[in-house]
Each structure stands twice: as C-alpha cells, then as structure tokens.
Scaffold this active site. Structure first.
Site, PDB file in Angstrom:
ATOM      1  CG  LEU A 166      -1.884   1.186   1.323  1.00 18.39           C
ATOM      2  CD1 LEU A 166      -2.892   1.159   0.188  1.00 18.39           C
ATOM      3  CD2 LEU A 166      -2.571   1.197   2.670  1.00 18.39           C
ATOM      4  CG  ASP A 167      -0.505   4.584   0.047  1.00 17.11           C
ATOM      5  OD1 ASP A 167      -1.115   4.553  -1.021  1.00 17.11           O
ATOM      6  OD2 ASP A 167      -1.060   4.799   1.141  1.00 17.11           O
ATOM      7  CD  GLU A 168       5.910   1.209   1.546  1.00 18.27           C
ATOM      8  OE1 GLU A 168       6.822   1.830   0.975  1.00 18.27           O
ATOM      9  OE2 GLU A 168       5.826   1.096   2.777  1.00 18.27           O
TER      10      GLU A 168
END
Lengths: 299, 299, 299, 299
Positions: free
Chosen positions: A243-245
């Site tokens: 996530l969001d990486e």
C-alpha cells in the site's frame, strides 16, 4: 467520445504518424549509444529528443529514451523492430519500440471526490492529455453527469471489501474487453487485490494525498493536521501490492500554516493532487517513465 | 564577539529600547481584544504589529501576539506588567511580556557538518539574526576555525552514547553559567537525554534533514534515495523526548530526480536545511512562535 | 589559497584526471550522434552524462554536451582533439573539448554588499564550487577581511564613472596576468565599458536583483515595492553591452506581501540572489551552459 | 444555476447568516483597535478572524479587516452600522460592513481560450468559489457549451476596436440590469474604455499572462521566449486605465527551460494563470483585498 475531442485525437495521430520512441534498459557497457545511433542513422531516423541515464557509469544500469521520426513509419515498423533484434541481443537489452499514433487506452477509477477526474477530463478536452479515455469506473454515481456528456461510458460498480473479488472480476472483464493500457486511480478509495495489481503491472497510476512516505494509508490530511506539518503534499505512483509503496512518479507540496484546519488542508491539497496526477499521467502516456526496481526514471 | 557585530547589536538595542511584545494564550471568550487594546491604549502604546488566532471561534483556544512601543519603556516595564495582572487574571491568561532590547543568549551545537552553523553565523554577522551567540559547543574540532575568529568561545566536548550523562553535565553547566536562552542544534548528531530536554523545555531548536514525519531518525537522505522520492526536505522543530516528534516550526523542500544520488541529495538538502533552520531561529528570537500541544503557531 | 581548500581542489583534479567534456553546436543533420558516439566508442570513452537539444528537429540548430572518461587522458588529449577534427569538419561543428582537471580561474568583483561573495566563498570552502578563486576585486575595502583569511588576494580599486577606463585598465591587467577564465560580478555596482565586455565575452556572469526583464537598471527593489508586486526575484546572466539584457542563465523568485517594505524585500531578495548566482556559476564551471544568440542552453 | 450549485450557495448563506466583515482604512492613531474591539464586544460579536496592518506605525495609514459573528445579525445590521457611525467619524475612517450571506454577483468575460473560465466554473461547482455567477460574456461562441449546461446565461457579443463603445454599452446594460458586483476578465482579449473601467472601479479583476511588470501588453509568452527567461508567470490585478498597470492582487510563476518553445510555455502558463486568477477572485469575494493607491493589501 465527443466529436471535437475525437477530431483533436485524430489530428494528433495524423501529425505523428511517422513518430516512434525507443526505450532501452541494459547493463552499462561500451558502444551502446554508438550502436543505437548508427542504427537510427541507417534507418533515416530524425532524432527529436534523446535522454539517457546510467545509475553508475562504471558498471551500472543504462537507460535511454529516444523519440524519432522515420519516413513511412507505418510500412517500416515491423522491419525496424526486426532489424534492431541483433543489437538488442548483443547488448542483452530490454528494448521497446512504441508508436506515437497508437494512443493509449485509458480507464479512470474514481470514488466520490471528482477533482482529479475533472482535471484529467479538462486536460483531455484541451488536447493536452493524449489518450482514448475508454471508460470511467466508479463505486459511486456522483460523477456520472460529469463524464457521460463527454461521450465516455460510466460504469457504476458498487464496491466494498466484502465483495472485492466479484467487483474486480467485473472491472477486469471491462478493462480487458476494451484493451485498456492505463488505469488511473483518480482518488479511488478501494484497495485492489494482488491479483488485480498483477494483471496490470506498471499500468496502474495512483494519486496519494500526502508526500510519501509520510502519511501512508488512510486519512493523511487528518494526520498531517494532527502532526502540525507546515507542508502538505501529494504523490503519484505506480500501484504495487504494498500500500502506497509503489515506484513514485511525481510529488509536489503546498504550504499550510496553523490557521489551516483539516478542511482547509483538503482544499489546498486538492489543487496539488490534481496537478501531480495530471503530470504523472501525461509522462506515462508519452512513454517517459521507466520503472527500475522500486524507483522511476522520468525522462 | 567582534567589534562590528557588537556595534550592530548595540545599535539594535538602542533603536528598540521602547519596544516590547505581549504574547497571550487563553480560552477564547468575549472581550479579550477589547480589554487588551484598551490597556495598551491607556498605557500610550503604539501598536507596531498584531496577530491573533483562535483554534475555534466557538469555544477554542485564543492566541495573540502584539508588538508595541511605549515611551520610556525601561522605567515603566515593571508597572506595565503589574497593571496587566488584573486582565491576565480575569481571562485566566498565560501572558508574557518580552522586551526587544533584551536580546536572547544563544548557544549553537554542531557536529562535523558546518553548513547550518555557517548560515547562522553569516546571518548574525549581517545583523539579521539578533542574538548574542555566547558559545558554540561541538563534539568535533572541525568548526573551531570558523567560530573563534568571530570572538565566539568554542567548546570541544567529545561525546558518544557511553558518556552521555557526563557530557551533558558539562554542557548544562556551561549553558547555565552563561544564562543561555536558546539552544540551536545545527546538525548536532548526538541524542539528548530527557533530563537535558526537560531542563531547556521549548528552548531547543533542531534541524532534521527530511520533511518530517517522513524519514524520522538516522540517514534520511539514504532512505529518501532508496525510496525514490522526487522531493527532499528539511524540518526545524522544538526538541522533545520523542525523537524528531517535537512541534514543527518550519519545513521546506527541494526537487530531486533520478539522476541525484545520495551525495547529490545531501548537497541539495544542505541548502534547504540552512534556510529552514535560519528562518525558525529568527522567528523564535522575535517571539513569533507559540507552542500549543505538539504544534506551533507562528505569527 | 588556504591549505585545506587547496587539498580539496587537488583531490578533485586527481579523481577527474581522465574526465573530459565535449560540447558541440552545429546545424541539425542526420548522423551527428552516430558519428560522435562511434568516435567516443573507438577511443575507449566511458560516457558519464550526455545531453542534447535541437531547436527544431526539422532543420534547426543542434547542441550536445557529453561528459566522458578516457584511460590515460593526459597522454591522449592532443590525439583526441586531432582525431575529432574530420568529424568536426564534416558536420561544420563548433566543437570544444574541456578537461575537468583544468579547473577554471575565477575573479570575483564585489562592491559593498557581501552576501553573494560570501555565498561563493562558502561553496568554495565546502568543495562545491570547483574553481581557483584567484582574486577578489572591489571598489570598497569592506570585504577585505572576509577574503584575505582564505588566502585570496584582495585588490581594492576605487571606481566611479569618471575614471572608468583607467580602472578597467588596471583590472584587465590583473585579470590577464592571472589568466582568469571567469569573472563573477557578485553585486558589483559599476557599469563595464564595451571594451571590457568584449575582452571577456561570455566569461562575465552577473547577478541582477530582479526577475528580468522586470526592473532593468537601478534600484529594482525600490521599484518593485512601488509597483506593489507579490514576487521579487533575481536573475543571473552573461554580461553584454546592453545593460541587464545578456543571455539569462538562471532566475528564481520569493514571495513578498504588503507587509514587506523595501528593507524587508532586500533581505528576502539577498537569499534568492545568493542561490541563483551560485547555481549559475557552478553550471558555468561544469561547462553546462551554451550561449546561443541571446539565450542559454543549460544542460 | 443548476440545482445542486444553488443548494450549496443556499446552505452557505444559511450557515453564515450571522457573519459579517468590517474593513477599515484610516490614518494610524492611538486608540483605533481599542475603540473597534470595545464596540464589537458591546455588540456581542464573536471575532472569527482579525488582521491589521499599518504602512508605518509612526504616522502611516492603518488598515484592519475583522470577520465576526453577531446573534440575529439580520435584525441588527442597520443598528450596527448606525452605532458605528460615531467611531468612524472620530477616527475619520473609511469603514465598510459587508454581510457574508449577501454573496456577490459575478460576470465572467472570456474570449477564445477557456482555461481560466473553466477553472472558475470548476471551483464554483465544487462550492469553493462563493458567488452568483450571473452571466458569461464573450466575443466568441466557443465557450457556450461549457457554460449553458450549468444554467448560466451566455451572451455572445462580437467585439473589436471599431465598435468598442457600442459593445460596451450593451455589456454595461447587462451588468447593471443584473446588479453585477464583480467582473472577472478570464482571458478577455479586448481593451476596455476608460468609461467602462470608471463605471466598475475596483470591481474588475484581470489575469495577465506574465509576471508584471515584465511583458506588459500583447504576446507575453512570445516575448518571454524571445528573451530566454527561465521563469514564466501570471499576474492578477484590478483593472485601471493604464494597461496592465492596475493594483496587483496575486502573482505566481513556473519554471521553463531552453526546451520549452512558445507553445510549451503557453501550456505551462495556463496552469499558473488558472490558479493565480482563482486565488485572486476568491480573496476578493471574501473581502480580503483593500486597494491602497496602486497596491493591494491582502488580508
């Protein structure tokens, strides 16, 4: 798609019918540029723009993006790719030709907040975002009236975490039936499964409403306010299963101060989100982005 | 302190001998501004600048900073504070007068990298950072030659985590003997103990080389590089016992791209660190910052 | 030059003893990149960085800057240039090799305000501005004490418009005797004669304290204040005989508002001037700037 | 006006039915703030926001903007203004009450390029630009389809310099019949006569596509390109009879480089123009701008 937008796209294709891009990634080694530029010279290519980068000139990874024009490209495209094969093999390249008049097919996912969607539609109407926007998919009905008048199909697919697989099955079918190349998550507030992400690897662009890696996850403006930051930001990145990486494409910020509450931060942030996402999407459409590990090279 | 800098400070004090600041924090309630401005009017004050803020006009916290001039302030300072007592009590204020010609005494802590120290010294020599720089404390000898020619004592106190308490005892003695008001950590790479932090509460300003809360802790540029961010930043904050978690005073960023390796990021970042820290320190010297919970109000 | 700075320069030269740059300007035509990269390949060059630009891919002007390393460059430099001659002639190039270990000799001119001078000296001490600063020339004595402790000769040459030619004769003699390559006007408030400018064509870099072409000439901050602008800026440019009209290298701005009087604007502006000038000078030292007509290409 | 936009406006009016603003300009003198805040206190006002500024605390001009709430404002508005009369007279104030629920009536003028119009419409639909957009007037038909679907009348009035007076007569009639408070020139490429400007003094906001005072007049991007600037900008200002010389409200810039031709500059500039104009218009709608001579104070 409305007539005047279709006309703009058609005219763009016509103007660029002889234009192609060559993106290469390989181990840095002597002679690459010489070989590639000799190849292009022999094929009567006129180089429009060329950018290269090496992670380390002494034994790193090499990347190049060349935009060029070739007379009668349509007739010669296959031969071009075939002729390049030996060079590609010699240097063990990951090499890719793209043809500018084959504009990408795009799907936009959106939830309730329409500002990022609106920005993309606006750039598209102006002829600055050169894609076929084939559909908008949303888990809300709210944006239908913004989308359909432009001649873009709007698919309302209610979603929540309990029916995730079923929802994604519908979405994937729609995307694949329409040969979608790029999926833009324009503030789509649902998490995608690894299966979905894998199906469209390096094809999904998200906008996250913080300057990552600060405030990963939910409610970034609320957390920015609680932390008392003096800057808020937005990040556009390719979606991976972390996530969001995923690899960051573009980021920007705006100043805030103690007078700005969460609502004010959201308003200020919307403007940053819009421009960051629009830039990232345009670069992707122009084949300017190469994903390398968890980073991007943006030429 | 060198003569020409001492002269600048002396002239600043002379010009501002009648100038004071009143900082107030209390519960928002009717009549505060009326009472305070009536008080100042009756005391012949000429308001130079006034800024106020309420966290919520319907029952929040109220903050005001007023800078003003009063004839013969020196003779009247005690009376002024005494006269204000009833107002302060009526509204249950946390109220503070400061007198501009009582310039703050500052200590600068630095480790190896001198760029932030240099910026502060430069602003100080130019007459833009109005403090008495009473000493520089460092765990390295490297900056001695930058500091002593300006007539500032340089204390070399080797430090590491095994001798932390002994080191801090020496530092605290030096700071207290010299009545230091402000401690600036200008890239001082040692962690301070809770005892030290408590001794100088809201008096220690740090510069962290990332846009917090991203990259809290060690090696932020290395981690920024690894994450592939497109912005790097710096944050100046008051020091609390939670590492890099204190109230943020100022932040700023600079763009980077794929070509910038860790070394390049550090160079670009130095420039941001310098200006962010200098702004924060100057605001603090001008009594522009009010710490409220874990945030700052910067007037 | 102080020992530790000399050591930094020496080490830089040693590290870069095999590094060169090739800057080319010619009419855009097929085969340039192929020829040049083949040439470099045959001479065992390892390309470190390469940037190119064409004003118009269909018949414009072509520019390229290639930074590369070649084994035993010192021994091969002459041969390299000689071998390139046929290519240069074939394409009617304006081509230039520079060798990175031949660091440029720089003279800084300054009047009263030292902030830009200080910035350059600071970058130089830090090892970020890689030049030999051979002298500082000033029409005031004020900066002597900043300069001489660093081991740089300081020449005080009083100047005014009545003795301009005599003054410039002295300056030119000093500059030529010391083989100066770059002259930086770091807020030097005297106008140069056409003769002086011609003698050092494209070698004189100035900082003007406005975002040109706004506020050409004297007192830009006063005029910015009178006009009520919300941004102030600075511009670094090569000096030509048209005042403030030379090719712009770099510009930047900072926000101001109604509270900022002329004095405040000057302080804010100093910070912009410093960074704009330092960037421009560093790019010039790295041979990144090509002057084309009245514009610059900055690679 | 479309229903959902009307609903947003109605709800805004309802929420703010007790909210007013007081803007004052007078000679700086002792007792102003005391008198005004005592007045507000006695009238049960809850101060929401207060900003003040003095051109010179020792005998300059004084400006203050106070936003406040008063119970049952509608019933008390007249009394409030009457009660303030003595204070206003005592200090010889230019004082103005505005009532937040009386949203301003706005007309937008546009020529061919719709980007600024679109931005305003977008902010308006989002509920962030709180005005009644009563009409759009254009000398082209191009934007009709963007405007009418939102329920805003679109008046096509062909214009050129030969029929200027006749055109303006029509426009003035339309504006006056509809009690227009604010006229926004959203890239309206016709020059207005002194008569028109005088009729709507300090009510006409323009966007100029350069950072004034650079590139006053026609074709600023073309001239920016020719000059080789590294920044392009936009300026929003009140219209006076001196072309592009009116009081500046807001400015901003964006970076460009040698690769950006005139077309690219226009695209980049559009984005700056949009945000600069939108900010200026919103500040005006919130009564944050005071025109003082040829400058603005923006609270």
């Amino acid at each position: 798609m409305k007539g005047y937008i279709a006309d703009k796209l058609e005219s763009f294709k016509q103007i660029n019918k002889n234009r192609a891009r060559l993106l290469i990634h390989c181990a840095d080694q002597p002679g690459i540029v010489a070989a590639v530029s000799q190849f292009l010279y022999e094929h009567d290519a006129n180089i429009i723009e060329s950018n290269q980068y090496s992670t380390d000139p002494h034994g790193g990874e090499f990347f190049i993006r060349i935009e060029f024009e070739i007379p009668d490209l349509k007739e010669n495209a296959d031969k071009l790719e075939a002729d390049f094969q030996p060079i590609s093999e010699k240097f063990q390249m990951d090499a890719n030709f793209t043809f500018v008049d084959q504009v990408k097919k795009m799907a936009i996912f959106v939830s309730k907040e329409p500002h990022c969607l609106l920005e993309l539609l606006w750039e598209w109407q102006s002829g600055d975002l050169l894609a076929e926007i084939s559909m908008v998919i949303s888990n809300h009905e709210t944006s239908r009236e913004l989308v359909e008048p432009l001649g873009i199909p709007y698919y309302y697919i209610p979603a929540n975490k309990d029916i995730r697989e079923e929802v994604e099955a519908k979405q994937i079918r729609l995307l694949q039936e329409n040969d979608i190349d790029v999926i833009v998550l324009a503030r789509y507030m649902q998490i995608l499964t690894p299966n979905f992400v894998e199906t469209f690897k390096n094809q999904i662009i998200n906008i996250h409403h913080s300057f990552l890696p600060a405030f990963i996850g939910a409610k970034p403006y609320e957390r920015a306010y609680d932390r008392g930051v003096k800057l808020i930001g937005a990040t556009s990145h390719f979606v991976t299963n972390d996530l969001d990486e995923g690899p960051i494409i573009e980021q920007d910020i705006s100043r805030v101060d103690h007078r700005d509450n969460v609502e004010a931060m959201k308003k200020i942030g919307q403007s940053v989100e819009r421009s960051v996402l629009a830039r990232a999407v345009k670069w992707h459409l122009e084949d300017r982005i190469i994903v390398h590990g968890n980073k991007t090279i943006v030429f």
